[in-house]
Design an enzyme around this catalytic site. Sequence first.
Site, PDB file in Angstrom:
ATOM      1  N   ASP A  68       1.032  -1.194   0.042  1.00  0.00           N
ATOM      2  CA  ASP A  68      -0.119  -0.021  -0.065  1.00  0.00           C
ATOM      3  C   ASP A  68       0.854   1.132   0.202  1.00  0.00           C
ATOM      4  OD1 ASP A  68      -3.203   0.453   0.880  1.00  0.00           O
ATOM      5  OD2 ASP A  68      -1.770   2.322   1.169  1.00  0.00           O
ATOM      6  N   GLY A 126     -16.429   2.626   2.655  1.00  0.00           N
ATOM      7  CA  GLY A 126     -15.413   3.415   2.705  1.00  0.00           C
ATOM      8  C   GLY A 126     -14.343   2.835   1.623  1.00  0.00           C
ATOM      9  N   HIS A 180      -9.983  -5.092  -3.548  1.00  0.00           N
ATOM     10  CA  HIS A 180      -8.514  -5.474  -2.714  1.00  0.00           C
ATOM     11  C   HIS A 180      -8.697  -5.832  -1.508  1.00  0.00           C
ATOM     12  CE1 HIS A 180      -9.933  -1.032  -2.630  1.00  0.00           C
ATOM     13  NE2 HIS A 180      -9.312  -1.337  -1.598  1.00  0.00           N
TER      14      HIS A 180
HETATM   15  P1  AMP Z   1      -9.767   1.379   0.066  1.00  0.00           P
HETATM   16  O1  AMP Z   1     -10.208   2.422   1.120  1.00  0.00           O
HETATM   17  O2  AMP Z   1     -10.065   0.060   0.804  1.00  0.00           O
HETATM   18  O3  AMP Z   1     -10.385   1.469  -1.513  1.00  0.00           O
HETATM   19  O4  AMP Z   1      -8.427   1.366  -0.057  1.00  0.00           O
HETATM   20  C1  AMP Z   1      -7.539   1.864  -1.144  1.00  0.00           C
HETATM   21  C2  AMP Z   1      -6.118   1.705  -0.722  1.00  0.00           C
HETATM   22  O5  AMP Z   1      -5.354   1.814  -1.924  1.00  0.00           O
HETATM   23  C3  AMP Z   1      -5.438   2.795   0.364  1.00  0.00           C
HETATM   24  O6  AMP Z   1      -4.745   2.172   1.601  1.00  0.00           O
HETATM   25  C4  AMP Z   1      -4.552   3.542  -0.453  1.00  0.00           C
HETATM   26  O7  AMP Z   1      -3.454   3.965   0.165  1.00  0.00           O
HETATM   27  C5  AMP Z   1      -4.112   2.455  -1.602  1.00  0.00           C
HETATM   28  N1  AMP Z   1      -3.499   2.923  -2.993  1.00  0.00           N
HETATM   29  C6  AMP Z   1      -4.149   4.097  -3.579  1.00  0.00           C
HETATM   30  N2  AMP Z   1      -3.219   4.153  -4.755  1.00  0.00           N
HETATM   31  C7  AMP Z   1      -2.277   3.319  -4.606  1.00  0.00           C
HETATM   32  C8  AMP Z   1      -1.165   3.000  -5.481  1.00  0.00           C
HETATM   33  N3  AMP Z   1      -0.920   3.430  -6.469  1.00  0.00           N
HETATM   34  N4  AMP Z   1      -0.256   2.069  -4.999  1.00  0.00           N
HETATM   35  C9  AMP Z   1      -0.508   1.281  -3.682  1.00  0.00           C
HETATM   36  N5  AMP Z   1      -1.686   1.737  -2.916  1.00  0.00           N
HETATM   37  C10 AMP Z   1      -2.574   2.422  -3.345  1.00  0.00           C
END
Ligand code: AMP
Length: 115
Positions: free
Chosen positions: A30, A92, A99
């Site tokens: 992440d 959220g 994922h």
């Molecule tokens: P969610 O709130 O469950 O949709 O989590 C999305 C997650 O994706 C968050 O923890 C972000 O920090 C992570 N995220 C967003 N963009 C990227 C990226 N380019 N590479 C890795 N993680 C990411």
Amino acid sequence: MQDCLFCRIVRGEIPAAKVYEDDELLAFKDIQPQRPVHVLVIPKKHVTSLAHATPEDIPVFGKMLVVANQIAADQGSPEGFRSIINTGRVGGQEVMHVHMHIVGGQEPVGPMLKR
Ligand code: AMP
Ligand code: ZN
């Protein structure tokens, strides 16, 4: 999905710190880790959220659960981890490609994660 962030990571158009890959799954760190270990496991096939899952997704989603422990152990969380899948507005979910978060480390993550 052309503009989906995680589909773009799967295609190699956006860099990611990959920690696991097979034919159907990709796992990467992440970008804003909430704990010492914070990995996202995704199906390579675009599925928007668990609200969009269909029976044909069962094998891949099952595999996501099965690979989690080894990924967590490899990344430095050998004594357990928390797995989280946020779904939709109420859950959220920010990135609209399924994922599973794997969060952990040496210390317990606590009763609930704050964001
Ligand atoms: P969610 O709130 O469950 O949709 O989590 C999305 C997650 O994706 C968050 O923890 C972000 O920090 C992570 N995220 C967003 N963009 C990227 C990226 N380019 N590479 C890795 N993680 C990411
Ligand atoms: Zn996608």
